[in-house]
Design a protein around this motif. Structure first.
Motif, PDB file in Angstrom:
ATOM      1  N   LEU A 215       5.587   0.974  -8.796  1.00  0.00           N
ATOM      2  CA  LEU A 215       4.692   1.202  -7.663  1.00  0.00           C
ATOM      3  C   LEU A 215       5.129   0.296  -6.518  1.00  0.00           C
ATOM      4  CD1 LEU A 215       1.341   1.114  -9.670  1.00  0.00           C
ATOM      5  CD2 LEU A 215       2.514   3.165  -8.873  1.00  0.00           C
ATOM      6  N   ASP A 216       5.231   0.858  -5.336  1.00  0.00           N
ATOM      7  CA  ASP A 216       5.682   0.086  -4.175  1.00  0.00           C
ATOM      8  C   ASP A 216       4.483  -0.297  -3.316  1.00  0.00           C
ATOM      9  OD1 ASP A 216       6.905  -0.848  -1.755  1.00  0.00           O
ATOM     10  OD2 ASP A 216       8.729   0.233  -2.330  1.00  0.00           O
ATOM     11  N   LYS A 217       4.251  -1.599  -3.171  1.00  0.00           N
ATOM     12  CA  LYS A 217       3.084  -2.095  -2.433  1.00  0.00           C
ATOM     13  C   LYS A 217       3.334  -2.252  -0.933  1.00  0.00           C
ATOM     14  CE  LYS A 217       2.713  -5.813  -4.915  1.00  0.00           C
ATOM     15  NZ  LYS A 217       2.202  -7.110  -5.430  1.00  0.00           N
ATOM     16  N   ASN A 241       9.857  -4.404   5.885  1.00  0.00           N
ATOM     17  CA  ASN A 241       9.992  -3.592   4.672  1.00  0.00           C
ATOM     18  C   ASN A 241       8.857  -2.587   4.471  1.00  0.00           C
ATOM     19  OD1 ASN A 241      11.746  -2.991   2.516  1.00  0.00           O
ATOM     20  ND2 ASN A 241      10.472  -4.113   1.068  1.00  0.00           N
ATOM     21  N   LEU A 242       8.165  -2.246   5.541  1.00  0.00           N
ATOM     22  CA  LEU A 242       7.080  -1.266   5.456  1.00  0.00           C
ATOM     23  C   LEU A 242       7.636   0.106   5.082  1.00  0.00           C
ATOM     24  CD1 LEU A 242       3.975  -0.884   6.030  1.00  0.00           C
ATOM     25  CD2 LEU A 242       4.644  -0.143   8.325  1.00  0.00           C
ATOM     26  N   GLY A 322       7.504   4.607  -4.798  1.00  0.00           N
ATOM     27  CA  GLY A 322       8.189   4.040  -5.958  1.00  0.00           C
ATOM     28  C   GLY A 322       9.137   4.999  -6.649  1.00  0.00           C
ATOM     29  N   GLN A 323       8.995   6.308  -6.377  1.00  0.00           N
ATOM     30  CA  GLN A 323       9.880   7.314  -6.977  1.00  0.00           C
ATOM     31  C   GLN A 323      11.241   7.379  -6.279  1.00  0.00           C
ATOM     32  OE1 GLN A 323       8.892   9.339  -9.884  1.00  0.00           O
ATOM     33  NE2 GLN A 323       7.604   7.515  -9.758  1.00  0.00           N
TER      34      GLN A 323
END
Length: 343
Positions: A215-217, A241-242, A322-323
């Motif tokens: 999962l990317d926060k 890094n947004l 996240g994929q």
């Protein structure tokens, strides 16, 4: 899988439901969930076998984050083949976020995962914890021809079972704390437990469970309001890094048409930042292009969240980023229902 009584695993993450009050001091403290059958002897009347597992250090749900979501998913993954259903005990404040996230993380889920909690501690005289817990276990153990009736992540609270990724917490004081404003109830508990089978999620049960843990926060959530400034919005989009931004817009997906606003979004999309349009309204859907004030968003490539909840929008964005898929594949995946989260 059990050939006799269904096996149900209780997963305790923390929250009010696991607290008891010291009646001399009035202080709340956590109790050992291993002793839950002693604490709630009514559970022995249920036609299922109950086991428990707990976070090593139970947390307040205000401290919930994606790392804990992964812990819950891993517990389900570890015990998946030995159990027929799961009940996750969770604080109510962030329950809709966690439950929505789990719906995306557990691909090809073919068993029930029922989230529940309470507004009052389990040892309180007027607690809602016992009913929520007992019925959640009953829902998780429902079977037809020795197969689970429920095959999705759901949330049970105050006599109603909801699809988890359709829920929002609407009240901090009433027992009826949650609502599913854009999708019907999956079941209602009264004298009888009535399941609305036509609204249940129908997964491909022949596929193996896949647990997604990446999962990317690096995302943001921006609620528009009259007078939001260029400097504030630009500062959000300048975040290092947004990867994605959810815009909570007005009504059916409308926003200001001022040039600076549209230019910020256009430049962000050119940089590869995904922008999702969801409505601030509790119910209803984004319909981009329906009004002139949303037509420009559609033209520059903003993604429609349709009738997704903000909670599901956040977790779906973390999951899809996240994929690590292409921008076009991302847009297609976001605008379709992966787990019944949009209509």
């Amino acid at each position: 899988m059990s050939t006799t009584k269904p096996n149900i695993l209780l997963i305790y993450t923390g929250g009010t439901i696991g607290m008891v009050k010291d009646f001399k001091t009035g202080v709340l403290r956590a109790f050992n969930f291993k002793n839950i059958l002693k604490r709630i002897p009514e559970l022995n009347l249920l036609d299922c076998n109950i086991d428990t597992v707990s976070f090593k250090e139970p947390i307040d749900s205000s401290n919930m984050n994606p790392e804990y979501w992964v812990q819950i998913a891993e517990l389900i993954e570890k015990h998946y083949h030995d159990n027929d259903g799961f009940v996750v005990l969770h604080g109510s404040d962030t329950m809709s976020y966690t439950a929505s996230a789990l719906s995306f993380m557990l691909e090809n889920l073919a068993k029930p995962v029922v989230f529940t909690g309470s507004q009052l501690p389990i040892g309180d005289l007027r607690t809602d914890a016992k009913e929520n817990l007992i019925t959640s276990i009953q829902v998780a153990s429902l079977q037809h021809r020795k197969k689970p009736v429920i095959k999705e992540v759901c949330l049970y609270f105050e006599y109603k079972l909801y699809r988890a990724n359709r829920t929002t917490k609407i009240n901090a004081e009433h027992f009826e704390a949650f609502a599913s404003l854009n999708y019907p109830d999956l079941a209602e508990s009264g004298v009888h437990l009535k399941v609305n089978n036509e609204y249940l999620f129908k997964p491909n049960v022949n596929k193996k469970l896949v647990v997604h843990k990446n999962l990317d926060k690096n995302i943001a959530l921006v609620k528009l309001f009259p007078g939001i400034s260029e400097a504030v919005l630009q500062s959000v989009f300048n975040t290092p890094n947004l990867k994605g931004v959810i815009l909570e817009t007005y009504g059916a997906g409308n926003c200001t048409t001022e040039a600076w606003f549209i230019n910020i979004l256009k430049n962000a999309i050119k940089k590869g930042i995904h922008i999702i349009n969801v409505t601030q309204c509790s119910g209803g859907s984004v319909i981009m292009g329906h009004y002139e004030t949303s037509n420009q968003l559609k033209k520059i490539g903003v993604i429609s969240g349709k009738d997704i909840t903000t909670e599901a929008a956040v977790s779906k964005l973390m999951y899809l980023v996240g994929q690590n898929i292409s921008h076009n594949a991302f847009k297609i995946s976001y605008e379709i229902a992966l787990r019944g989260e949009i209509t």
